[in-house]
Design an enzyme around this catalytic site. Structure first.
Site, PDB file in Angstrom:
ATOM      1  N   GLU A  87      -4.291  -9.356   3.975  1.00 37.68           N
ATOM      2  CA  GLU A  87      -5.147  -9.027   5.126  1.00 37.68           C
ATOM      3  C   GLU A  87      -6.313  -9.989   5.316  1.00 37.68           C
ATOM      4  O   GLU A  87      -6.746 -10.243   6.437  1.00 37.68           O
ATOM      5  CB  GLU A  87      -5.685  -7.597   4.986  1.00 37.68           C
ATOM      6  CG  GLU A  87      -4.655  -6.501   5.219  1.00 37.68           C
ATOM      7  CD  GLU A  87      -3.707  -6.276   4.052  1.00 37.68           C
ATOM      8  OE1 GLU A  87      -3.806  -6.986   3.023  1.00 37.68           O
ATOM      9  OE2 GLU A  87      -2.846  -5.387   4.169  1.00 37.68           O
ATOM     10  N   GLU A 117       0.835  -1.210   0.000  1.00 33.04           N
ATOM     11  CA  GLU A 117       0.000   0.000   0.000  1.00 33.04           C
ATOM     12  C   GLU A 117       0.869   1.258   0.000  1.00 33.04           C
ATOM     13  O   GLU A 117       0.551   2.252  -0.660  1.00 33.04           O
ATOM     14  CB  GLU A 117      -0.944  -0.022   1.214  1.00 33.04           C
ATOM     15  CG  GLU A 117      -2.020  -1.104   1.068  1.00 33.04           C
ATOM     16  CD  GLU A 117      -2.938  -1.222   2.276  1.00 33.04           C
ATOM     17  OE1 GLU A 117      -2.406  -1.434   3.382  1.00 33.04           O
ATOM     18  OE2 GLU A 117      -4.155  -1.091   2.111  1.00 33.04           O
TER      19      GLU A 117
END
Ligand code: NAI
Length: 699
Positions: free
Chosen positions: A125, A105
């Site tokens: 995640e 990210e």
């Protein structure tokens, strides 16, 4: 400082340095924002490179900060990414080795990205019951397209950079470096080449659509629902990626954040995070330091080529470690080897194993009838008949022949490892390695620590467990160790439920609905009901205080041992494994109740689940008190990897914490009043009572 700042001529390089994987802990985040400020304030700097030292670009969130205020302290990851995007000077991510989760990210917030081949790129995640929470679901689709991004986000699996670089129209990488070694130099050159480019490209400004639009997302939602019915996160991944195609970027970010925050508090997410931590913690033994020197295991011997010996051998062959199997007779060896061969051949047929790999593995396997041939093995694992007299003979032989320093392990499931160790002159080298059947498949390995087992032996066995891809959990010596000691209480409850009015299919259905892979009666039929029968016969003399339903004995008296005899708690059609409720067994149970003068009552599914699961919890609490397990997470790992406990509930102890120990204890007190149950067993373990009075949980 966990990020270093260095200026190379007109390019500033910020290097994250937080071993082992440059987790984005608070200090690293501060290092990043400080570096950006410095670089932007320095007139001599024209461009900025962000990279990672050592083994990773960045593996994402710092697990050491999990659940602590530091994880969210400013600058949090979102703020860091905004600072990167807003940098007036171009920022280039130089990615290598690992770019996962928050690490990816962060890279997606940079203006440009250059990657070394072999970089593992992932947003994992979902494996923790979450979705990416720092823009991953909004930015990744914009650079690799909806389908590739959704596959990565829903699976959490890593994809190699060179694969991603081949996606048509991808904008994830502006350049691929020739090699990991040349990445630093190439990143500097690339940064210089874009030093004057304006406006700076931002992923957030890119647009993404799927040609099929809504139809595609509907399809994806259905797929995901089928795959992950008990987990909410995967379906939410679809929603978030869809938002990237429909909402303005900033709205999509808010949407992602809301989903992330809501998922964080679901029991499934808690369970998965618990699992993540417990799995890593299981390999740590309180009084065995991590730097304990380990013995080298270059070759293994296995005694007994039966069900377990064969499966155990395959684990080592798969890991490239030579195995020599010893048996008493040539026929037994031939039979054992034939089974191993058959197992591998089935894998080859299914395309799961390449022929050359199969050949390599079989070449590592040898056999013998003589103990003298084993003397040089570094580790020997005994898997002969479960009788102390037989084990005694074997261990005396091993003690006679094995080289000094060899580790002597027993796969016993019920016998006293201390006693087995006492047959040798080297009890410090003796340990239990309790595999589960089928041993080549099941993940769990209980490492049984004898009174005299040396610390380096334990450390070595834990490490070899990891090498053969098992989840190794340490257990002290007691009857049944962690897993079977608890399952006995669960099985006893299953039996009482039959006495009181339930039928096997109702009990199985209730606990399977709760999420167990298999209910107690289907499991009994699979494992063989005669195993429990033998244990109960022994108990009759050893532990006369232990009360059982007689139904299981009556079943065995009918010769119904389970699938292997074609009949057990259920009927089976020849060659089939489908469990068919049996009129004969139901009648046997009814007759049994009549004999005892019991009027059957209707038992709710809720009571069934509570009695089975809380029986595990109460015994688990005793196991902790007795020091057989050193932490509740170890017990959960045993149940998740060896007994089919539902992953999304995090194991029996974690589940009890979720329910609230106060409620668990209240239920136990209710069960104590049932005259057909075992009131003494339901006396809550002192540890449970203590935790309730302190308002605590196991974790
Ligand atoms: P098995 O009966 O399939 O195999 C035992 C093998 O040992 C036979 O091939 C036999 O010929 C050989 N053997 C017996 N005495 C021997 C001796 N003195 N020297 C050399 N070989 C000898 O039994 P299984 O199921 O493989 O069990 C072996 C051990 O593993 C037992 O201690 C059992 O409690 C334990 N275990 C079994 C599990 C299971 O699900 N079957 C699970 C976990 C542990």
């Amino acid at each position: 400082m966990t990020a270093e700042y260095k200026v190379h001529g007109d390019v500033a390089v910020i290097t994250m340095n937080n071993p082992p994987v440059n987790g984005l802990g608070h200090a690293t985040r501060v290092g990043l924002t400080d570096g950006l400020s410095k670089a932007n304030a320095d007139a001599a700097v024209k461009a900025i490179v962000i990279t990672g030292a050592g083994k990773a670009f960045s593996g994402g969130a710092d697990i050491k900060e999990f659940g602590t205020p530091k994880a969210l302290a400013e600058p949090n990851l979102l703020s860091v990414i905004i600072a990167v995007e807003n940098s007036a000077k171009p920022v280039v991510a130089a990615m290598h080795s690992v770019a996962m989760g928050g690490g990816l990210e962060l890279a997606l917030g940079c203006h440009y990205r250059i990657a070394a081949p072999g970089t593992s790129v992932a947003l994992p995640e979902v494996k923790l019951g979450l979705i990416p929470g720092a823009g991953g679901t909004q930015r990744l689709p914009r650079v690799v397209g909806v389908e590739a991004a959704l596959n990565m986000i829903v699976s959490g699996e890593p994809v190699k950079s060179e694969m991603l670089a081949q996606l048509p129209g991808q904008k994830l990488f502006d350049k691929m470096a020739a090699s990991a070694e040349s990445l630093a130099e190439e990143a500097l050159a690339f940064a210089r080449s874009v030093a004057d480019a304006r406006p700076l490209p931002l992923v957030r400004d890119m647009k993404v659509k799927h040609p099929l639009g809504d139809a595609y997302f509907q399809f994806a939602r259905n797929m995901v629902k089928g795959m992950a019915k008990n987990f909410p996160a995967p379906a939410k991944c679809v929603d978030a990626v869809e938002a990237a195609t429909k909402m303005k970027f900033d709205d999509g970010m808010v949407f992602e954040r809301e989903i992330f925050a809501a998922l964080m508090f679901t029991p499934e997410c808690r369970a998965l995070r618990h699992l993540f931590v417990a799995e890593r913690a299981a390999s740590k033994i309180p009084d065995v330091p991590e730097d304990t020197p380990k013995r080298e295991i270059k070759s293994v011997a296995v005694i007994g080529a039966g069900t377990m010996g064969g499966g155990i051998s395959m684990n080592f062959l798969n890991a490239g470690i030579p195995v020599k199997i010893l048996e008493m007779k040539q026929e037994a060896l031939d039979k054992g080897i034939a089974t191993i061969r058959k197992n591998y051949e089935a894998q080859v047929k299914k395309g799961k194993l390449k022929q050359d790999k199969y050949d390599q593995r079989m070449a590592l396997l040898s056999t013998t009838l003589s103990y003298d041939d084993l003397k040089d093995a570094d580790l020997v694992i005994e898997a002969v008949f479960e009788e102390m007299g037989v084990k005694e003979k074997v261990f005396k032989e091993l003690d006679r022949v094995m080289k000094s320093g060899a580790i002597l392990a027993s796969n016993t499931s019920t016998l006293d490892v201390n006693k087995i160790a006492s047959f040798t002159q080297r009890p410090q080298d003796v340990v239990g390695m309790h595999f589960f059947s089928p041993a080549n498949v099941m993940k769990l390995l209980e490492v049984v620590r004898g009174e005299k087992t040396a610390k380096d032996v334990l450390a070595t066995v834990m490490a070899i467990g990891k090498k053969i891809k098992k989840t190794a959990v340490v257990s002290g010596v007691c009857d049944g160790f962690i897993g079977n000691r608890m399952i006995e209480q669960y099985s006893r409850q299953a039996g009482f439920l039959l006495d009181e009015g339930a039928l096997p299919q109702q009990v199985d259905k209730a606990i399977e609905k709760f999420g167990f892979a298999m209910g107690p009666f289907r499991m009994g039929d699979l494992a063989g009901n005669d195993i429990g029968w033998a244990i109960r016969k022994r108990r009759a003399t050893e532990r006369a205080d232990m009360k059982y339903s007689r139904t299981a004995d009556k079943l065995c008296e009918l010769g119904r041992f389970g699938q292997k005899t074609g009949a057990g708690w259920y009927d089976y059609k020849p060659g089939k494994r489908d469990a068919i409720p049996s009129d004969l067994v139901n009648k046997m149970i009814e007759d049994h109740r009549k004999e005892l003068g019991i009027t059957p009552r209707k038992i709710s599914d809720e009571e069934i689940v509570q009695r089975l699961v809380f029986a595990l919890v109460n015994e688990g609490a005793h196991i902790l008190e007795d020091g057989i397990a050193s932490k509740s997470g170890d017990i959960d790992m045993v149940y998740l990897t060896g007994y089919g406990f539902p992953i999304y509930r995090g194991g029996p102890m974690q589940y009890a914490d979720q329910v609230g120990l106060f409620n668990v204890v209240e239920a136990m007190k209710r069960f104590q009043k049932n005259p057909l149950d075992d009131a003494k067993f339901w006396e809550p373990a002192p540890l449970l009572t203590k935790l309730v009075s302190e308002g605590k949980g196991f974790n």
